[in-house]
Motif scaffolding. Sequence first.
Motif, PDB file in Angstrom:
ATOM      1  N   ALA A  99       2.224   1.780  -3.452  1.00  0.00           N
ATOM      2  CA  ALA A  99       1.201   2.370  -4.318  1.00  0.00           C
ATOM      3  C   ALA A  99       1.051   3.864  -4.057  1.00  0.00           C
ATOM      4  N   ASP A 100       1.021   4.245  -2.783  1.00  0.00           N
ATOM      5  CA  ASP A 100       0.918   5.669  -2.453  1.00  0.00           C
ATOM      6  C   ASP A 100       2.144   6.430  -2.945  1.00  0.00           C
ATOM      7  N   ARG A 124      -2.103  -2.055  -5.006  1.00  0.00           N
ATOM      8  CA  ARG A 124      -3.202  -2.044  -4.023  1.00  0.00           C
ATOM      9  C   ARG A 124      -3.967  -3.365  -4.058  1.00  0.00           C
ATOM     10  N   ARG A 159      -4.494  -5.924  -0.909  1.00  0.00           N
ATOM     11  CA  ARG A 159      -5.778  -6.510  -0.459  1.00  0.00           C
ATOM     12  C   ARG A 159      -5.689  -8.026  -0.394  1.00  0.00           C
ATOM     13  N   GLN A 207       0.832  -1.202   0.000  1.00  0.00           N
ATOM     14  CA  GLN A 207       0.000   0.000   0.000  1.00  0.00           C
ATOM     15  C   GLN A 207       0.872   1.258   0.000  1.00  0.00           C
TER      16      GLN A 207
END
Length: 747
Positions: free
Chosen positions: A578-579, A677, A681, A575
């Motif tokens: 990705a950010d 992302r 998940r 995550q």
Amino acid sequence: MRPQQGASPRRARGRAADGPASAWPGGLRRLPERAGEFVRGHRAVVGNAVRVTAASCVAFYICRYGLDRAVMSVYATFTVVSLGALARIPGSGRQRAATVLTALPAGLVLITLGTLLAVRTWAAVVGMLVVGFLVAYAGTTGPRIAGAAPGMQLLYILPCFPPYAPDTLGQRLLGFLLGAVLLAAAQRILLPEPDTPPFRRLLAGAAEAAADLAGHHGGPVPEPVLARARTAADALRPARIPPADLPAAPSLAHKAMAHAAEAVRTLLNRLDALHTAAGSQHAYRPETTALLRAVGDAAREAAAALRHGARLPPGDGPRAGPLQSELAPVRTHRALDTLGRLSADDRLTYLRRRSLVVQAADSAVVLVLATRLLLGDRDVDRDPAGHAFAYARAHAAELWWRRLTTHLTPRSVIFQNACRFALGLAAARAVAGLLDLQHGFWVLLATLTLTRTTSLETRSAVRQALLGTLIGAVVAGGLLAVVHNHGAVYAVLLPLVMLLAFTAGPLRGLAWAQGGFTLVVAVLFAQVAPVTWQLAPVRLEDVLAGSLIGLVCGLAAWPRGAAPEVRRNMAALCQAVADGIGRTAALVADRAGAADGGAGILALNRAMMLAQESLAQYQSEPRERTARQPDWPAVLVAGADARRGERLLPGRPGRITPHEVGAWLRQAAESTAADYRALARHLRTGDGPPEVLPRPLDLGALLAVAPPVPPAGAAPPARADSAALLVDSVIWLDALTADLARIHREM
């Protein structure tokens, strides 16, 4: 004796039975040889056992028989045992001695607190809870402190039991000081662990190897040069470096060394890949040759500065300017025009080969700046490429605070371990106080030494400990019953028993360690106060109580160890990647979102640190065979690639133009970020592999909207900077896509 080659065992046994002249003399002659092989094979264990035995016995004899101070003798002996045997302080003899002496102020505080808080059971329990957590959590600041933590716990445990005797505090502190000083002297003088090469020397050697490798501008590279470069890169892997030499502390010098190590390893890897790729024997373009020559010069200057080791005088030391001036033509030389003339299959190959040269030069720039920072130049953050050194002007307190707060979360395995130990020790202290156990100290010691990070491992440790303690208690009970109160016999036996226990325990396992320590305790306490054979069963009962408490804590507090946290922290890292992709794309394409003050880099660093710690503990834990695990190191590589792009790309000159090109870059970044992302998940939920596989970059769409690049030298500077920034951004996104594809292949 071993049979000769070709001889049968029966004939060999017959020759051995011919008589003393043929059998026993030869066997006796080989005893020293076999003993030498044993010592050489287990030098570290035997050496530590000799040092601990010598220091503890000298301390005990001085205090007990020389000064007639029973309390002082106990604290002097247990100080040596706690910091020399229970603790696992890494490093050479000099480094271990320095760590022991550095721990003196903390040890004085812990003994004083334990003595004063023993006035009430509840006070001792609360103190144990707080001290147990703080001492265990302090391991976040470096391997040496982490290694000393178990021994430091014992320095509070020992005085926090009745009798409440603040009048003996002086003896306790003097005994601690004497034991610590004798242990430090033994670590430094008596069979010391050899010194290892300083980390700066490893950095300098790697930089010199990189300089030699960069000196070959096309054509075959001599195999010794490649071998030296690979050896130097491998020597800087964290797994290869002794824990005491790792730059793991949150100090500015250690952060600069770690930064330099990451840069020089990347430099070596990129140069190796450049010289071993297909077609590498062809001559390089003039601008590439000049750049590689500048890389070699910069690496050699950095190596010389690292070997010199002094603080930099103003204006002195390695410089990044010449290297950066040679890097600009390579970045801008007809990159998009060349892409347009290649087939679709060759475009990524061209980009990747070109990226090796650019990444090698970028790594050399970072190496130079990190070397300057290490040698005292805090102005490196003002360099055009110095935006990766935002920590250069941070105060020491700020750096330490960041490290301590990074793991202050239930998702950190270090935080979990600190809570587990603190709760277990506090519960053991409460049980020992409420039940008024005769030797409650042993209950806490058993809890401290037997609690593991998984319930499976704790159960195995408890079984071995109880078996060893039972055997040791039987032997100790028989010894106490036979010898009774003849103190001279115990005085003679003490060094022999200690040497056996501290050698056999690490070599033969936990059962031997617990059995040997039970015998040591019996021989030691028999010289402090009158004891009977009943001391042995009391020791067994206390170990049983401590084992049960440790087992309960292991079952109640994160019983699966690091396995769940690996998935959670790796998901958090995905995550964060990705950010980071989104932030970097916004900064590069739109020059927007730059007001976060480096918070994005800090968040990514924190996610990487938690993921690395959980993976390290997970790999150290015994576990049952389960379903195939993802390639966790590949996730860490993706994090490093995302961090490198977020550090380097936003500081590059230029702006992505025209608008259509910026839109393509944003869309490609959003697609890659969405894939990360989705992986995050999947790791959180543990479902089947993600249905959407990583999508490669659509370079055809990029070339459709990108304007052609004029010949070299004809483009205005702004246009050249824009083309270089775009191509480097494409290379960066392609690397992250390749990382993601590798992760998916292993799932």
